[in-house]
Scaffold this motif. Structure first.
Motif, PDB file in Angstrom:
ATOM      1  N   LYS A   7      15.728   5.458  -1.449  1.00  0.00           N
ATOM      2  CA  LYS A   7      14.313   5.446  -1.819  1.00  0.00           C
ATOM      3  C   LYS A   7      13.891   4.069  -2.324  1.00  0.00           C
ATOM      4  N   LYS A   8      14.777   3.403  -3.067  1.00  0.00           N
ATOM      5  CA  LYS A   8      14.459   2.077  -3.592  1.00  0.00           C
ATOM      6  C   LYS A   8      14.300   1.049  -2.475  1.00  0.00           C
ATOM      7  N   VAL A   9      15.021   1.244  -1.375  1.00  0.00           N
ATOM      8  CA  VAL A   9      14.890   0.290  -0.257  1.00  0.00           C
ATOM      9  C   VAL A   9      13.925   0.815   0.805  1.00  0.00           C
ATOM     10  N   GLY A  10      13.144   1.841   0.451  1.00  0.00           N
ATOM     11  CA  GLY A  10      12.051   2.295   1.311  1.00  0.00           C
ATOM     12  C   GLY A  10      12.444   3.192   2.460  1.00  0.00           C
ATOM     13  N   LYS A  11      13.555   3.922   2.326  1.00  0.00           N
ATOM     14  CA  LYS A  11      13.991   4.825   3.396  1.00  0.00           C
ATOM     15  C   LYS A  11      13.950   6.279   2.909  1.00  0.00           C
ATOM     16  N   LYS A  12      13.709   7.205   3.824  1.00  0.00           N
ATOM     17  CA  LYS A  12      13.681   8.631   3.489  1.00  0.00           C
ATOM     18  C   LYS A  12      15.076   9.221   3.667  1.00  0.00           C
ATOM     19  N   PRO A  13      15.658   9.762   2.600  1.00  0.00           N
ATOM     20  CA  PRO A  13      17.022  10.296   2.697  1.00  0.00           C
ATOM     21  C   PRO A  13      17.109  11.551   3.575  1.00  0.00           C
ATOM     22  N   LYS A  14      18.181  11.622   4.336  1.00  0.00           N
ATOM     23  CA  LYS A  14      18.524  12.802   5.129  1.00  0.00           C
ATOM     24  C   LYS A  14      20.029  12.989   4.980  1.00  0.00           C
ATOM     25  N   ILE A  15      20.427  14.046   4.282  1.00  0.00           N
ATOM     26  CA  ILE A  15      21.812  14.163   3.817  1.00  0.00           C
ATOM     27  C   ILE A  15      22.622  15.104   4.693  1.00  0.00           C
ATOM     28  N   ALA A  16      23.829  14.655   5.031  1.00  0.00           N
ATOM     29  CA  ALA A  16      24.793  15.480   5.762  1.00  0.00           C
ATOM     30  C   ALA A  16      26.012  15.722   4.877  1.00  0.00           C
ATOM     31  N   VAL A  72      18.744  18.358   3.718  1.00  0.00           N
ATOM     32  CA  VAL A  72      20.200  18.370   3.652  1.00  0.00           C
ATOM     33  C   VAL A  72      20.727  19.445   4.602  1.00  0.00           C
ATOM     34  N   GLU A  73      21.859  19.145   5.256  1.00  0.00           N
ATOM     35  CA  GLU A  73      22.484  20.107   6.168  1.00  0.00           C
ATOM     36  C   GLU A  73      23.996  20.006   6.045  1.00  0.00           C
ATOM     37  N   ASN A  74      24.653  21.170   6.066  1.00  0.00           N
ATOM     38  CA  ASN A  74      26.109  21.225   6.043  1.00  0.00           C
ATOM     39  C   ASN A  74      26.620  21.222   7.484  1.00  0.00           C
ATOM     40  N   PHE A  75      27.304  20.139   7.857  1.00  0.00           N
ATOM     41  CA  PHE A  75      27.869  20.034   9.209  1.00  0.00           C
ATOM     42  C   PHE A  75      29.345  20.415   9.237  1.00  0.00           C
ATOM     43  N   PHE A  76      29.900  20.802   8.077  1.00  0.00           N
ATOM     44  CA  PHE A  76      31.304  21.176   7.964  1.00  0.00           C
ATOM     45  C   PHE A  76      32.173  20.029   8.499  1.00  0.00           C
ATOM     46  N   ILE A  77      33.046  20.261   9.477  1.00  0.00           N
ATOM     47  CA  ILE A  77      33.930  19.181   9.950  1.00  0.00           C
ATOM     48  C   ILE A  77      33.296  18.368  11.086  1.00  0.00           C
ATOM     49  N   LEU A  78      32.122  18.755  11.533  1.00  0.00           N
ATOM     50  CA  LEU A  78      31.525  18.169  12.742  1.00  0.00           C
ATOM     51  C   LEU A  78      30.787  16.874  12.427  1.00  0.00           C
ATOM     52  N   ILE A  79      31.544  15.817  12.134  1.00  0.00           N
ATOM     53  CA  ILE A  79      30.947  14.534  11.782  1.00  0.00           C
ATOM     54  C   ILE A  79      30.149  13.955  12.942  1.00  0.00           C
ATOM     55  N   GLU A  80      30.565  14.273  14.172  1.00  0.00           N
ATOM     56  CA  GLU A  80      29.820  13.757  15.331  1.00  0.00           C
ATOM     57  C   GLU A  80      28.387  14.286  15.345  1.00  0.00           C
ATOM     58  N   LYS A  81      28.210  15.543  14.916  1.00  0.00           N
ATOM     59  CA  LYS A  81      26.855  16.102  14.861  1.00  0.00           C
ATOM     60  C   LYS A  81      26.055  15.494  13.712  1.00  0.00           C
ATOM     61  N   ALA A  82      26.740  15.215  12.614  1.00  0.00           N
ATOM     62  CA  ALA A  82      26.065  14.571  11.483  1.00  0.00           C
ATOM     63  C   ALA A  82      25.540  13.207  11.879  1.00  0.00           C
ATOM     64  N   ILE A  83      26.341  12.452  12.613  1.00  0.00           N
ATOM     65  CA  ILE A  83      25.918  11.117  13.061  1.00  0.00           C
ATOM     66  C   ILE A  83      24.837  11.224  14.118  1.00  0.00           C
ATOM     67  N   ASN A  84      24.990  12.146  15.050  1.00  0.00           N
ATOM     68  CA  ASN A  84      23.969  12.310  16.106  1.00  0.00           C
ATOM     69  C   ASN A  84      22.638  12.783  15.546  1.00  0.00           C
ATOM     70  N   SER A  85      22.671  13.436  14.376  1.00  0.00           N
ATOM     71  CA  SER A  85      21.433  13.913  13.755  1.00  0.00           C
ATOM     72  C   SER A  85      20.678  12.792  13.044  1.00  0.00           C
ATOM     73  N   LYS A  86      21.288  11.588  13.010  1.00  0.00           N
ATOM     74  CA  LYS A  86      20.708  10.425  12.324  1.00  0.00           C
ATOM     75  C   LYS A  86      20.602  10.646  10.817  1.00  0.00           C
ATOM     76  N   SER A  87      21.500  11.435  10.257  1.00  0.00           N
ATOM     77  CA  SER A  87      21.562  11.555   8.795  1.00  0.00           C
ATOM     78  C   SER A  87      21.891  10.183   8.221  1.00  0.00           C
ATOM     79  N   ASN A  88      21.206   9.792   7.145  1.00  0.00           N
ATOM     80  CA  ASN A  88      21.480   8.465   6.577  1.00  0.00           C
ATOM     81  C   ASN A  88      22.249   8.517   5.256  1.00  0.00           C
ATOM     82  N   VAL A  89      22.697   9.715   4.874  1.00  0.00           N
ATOM     83  CA  VAL A  89      23.672   9.882   3.802  1.00  0.00           C
ATOM     84  C   VAL A  89      24.711  10.876   4.307  1.00  0.00           C
ATOM     85  N   ILE A  90      25.964  10.459   4.370  1.00  0.00           N
ATOM     86  CA  ILE A  90      27.044  11.347   4.813  1.00  0.00           C
ATOM     87  C   ILE A  90      28.036  11.480   3.663  1.00  0.00           C
ATOM     88  N   ILE A  91      28.170  12.710   3.160  1.00  0.00           N
ATOM     89  CA  ILE A  91      29.057  12.978   2.023  1.00  0.00           C
ATOM     90  C   ILE A  91      30.346  13.615   2.538  1.00  0.00           C
TER      91      ILE A  91
END
Length: 237
Positions: free
Chosen positions: A113-122, A160-179
Motif C-alpha cells: 500500500k505504501k508503494v501504491g499497489k493493491k495487495p492480493k494475497i495467496a 486472499v485465496e488459499n492455493f494450498f500446494i498449487l504455487i503455479e496457480k498462485a503465480i498465474n493468478s498474479k497474486s502479489n503476496v505469496i505466503i
C-alpha cells in the motif's frame, strides 16, 4: 549526499554491482562493509540512509538486529513474468506458526500500500486440500493454511485465496503476496525461482525496523545486487 552501506563477503559480485550502480547514481555514496558487526552498526547509524546485507552471512546479523528490533521478518521482492510479488517467509527460522505468518502478511499488505499497489494475497500449504490425512505434517499444514486465510479475511479488507500446494496457480493468478507454509519452504521457493530459474529479485524487504535494510542472498548475481541497490536507493527516499 545519500549513503548506502553494503556488506562484502566471499561473493565479489557485490563489488562489480557497486561500480555499475555508481555510474548511474553518482550522487549516492556507497560504503563497503566487511564484517557482521560493522554492518549492524551501519543499520543503527543515522548517517546511513540504507543498508544491504550483500554477501555477508545472514544468521549472525539477524540475531544481532533482533536484539534491537525483536519483531524482524523479511519478504523477498521478486519480479516474475510481467508482474512483481512479495514472497515470505524466506528465513528458515521465520514464519513458524500461524500468528507469525499473519503478522508477515499484514506487513506485506502495508508495504504494498505504501508503494501504491493493491495487495492480493495467496496462501500456500504443504499439500492439496484433499491431501488431508496423508500424514500429520501435511494435515497440520493444510489446517494452518485455512486458519491463516480466515484470519486475513476477518481482519483485513484485502483479497486472499488459499492455493494450498498449487504455487503455479498462485503465480498465474498474479497474486502479489505469496505466503509460504514456513520459512524453509519459502527459502526453497526463492532459490528455485531466483537462483535456479533466474527470476529477477530486488532482495528481501525487512519489516519490524525503522530503517531501510535489504536482505540479500550470498549467492546472488551482479544484476541481482544492482537491483538491491536500486531498491534501497528508492526506499530511502
Amino acid at each position: 549526499m545519500k549513503t548506502i552501506a553494503i556488506g562484502v563477503g566471499d561473493n565479489e559480485n557485490i563489488i562489480q554491482a557497486c561500480h555499475i550502480f555508481k555510474e548511474k547514481h553518482p550522487k549516492t555514496d556507497i560504503k563497503l562493509i566487511y564484517s557482521d558487526e560493522d554492518l549492524v552498526k551501519a543499520v543503527l547509524d543515522d548517517r546511513v540512509d540504507a543498508v544491504i546485507r550483500g554477501s555477508l552471512p545472514a544468521s549472525h546479523i539477524m540475531q544481532e538486529l533482533k536484539e534491537y528490533y525483536p519483531n524482524l521478518s523479511r519478504a523477498t521482492y521478486i519480479n516474475g513474468d510481467d508482474y512483481e510479488f512479495l514472497l515470505s517467509p524466506v528465513g528458515i527460522d521465520e514464519g513458524t506458526n500461524v500468528e507469525e505468518r499473519f503478522e508477515i502478511a499484514k506487513n506485506c499488505i502495508d508495504f504494498l500500500k505504501k508503494v501504491g499497489k493493491k495487495p492480493k494475497i495467496a496462501i500456500l500449504a504443504e499439500g492439496r486440500e484433499d491431501d488431508f490425512g496423508r500424514g500429520n505434517e501435511v494435515s497440520n499444514s493444510i489446517k494452518e493454511s485455512e486458519k491463516l486465510t480466515k484470519l486475513i479475511e476477518e481482519n483485513t479488507s484485502e483479497e486472499v485465496e488459499n492455493f494450498f500446494i498449487l504455487i503455479e496457480k498462485a503465480i498465474n493468478s498474479k497474486s502479489n503476496v505469496i505466503i509460504a507454509p514456513n520459512g524453509r519452504v519459502g527459502n526453497i521457493i526463492f532459490r528455485t525461482l531466483v537462483l535456479l530459474s533466474s527470476w529477477p529479485s530486488y532482495g528481501a524487504v525487512t519489516f519490524g525496523i525503522d530503517r531501510v535494510y535489504i536482505d540479500t542472498s550470498r549467492d546472488q548475481s551482479i544484476d541481482g545486487y544492482v537491483r538491491s541497490l536500486i531498491l534501497a536507493n528508492q526506499l530511502s527516499e
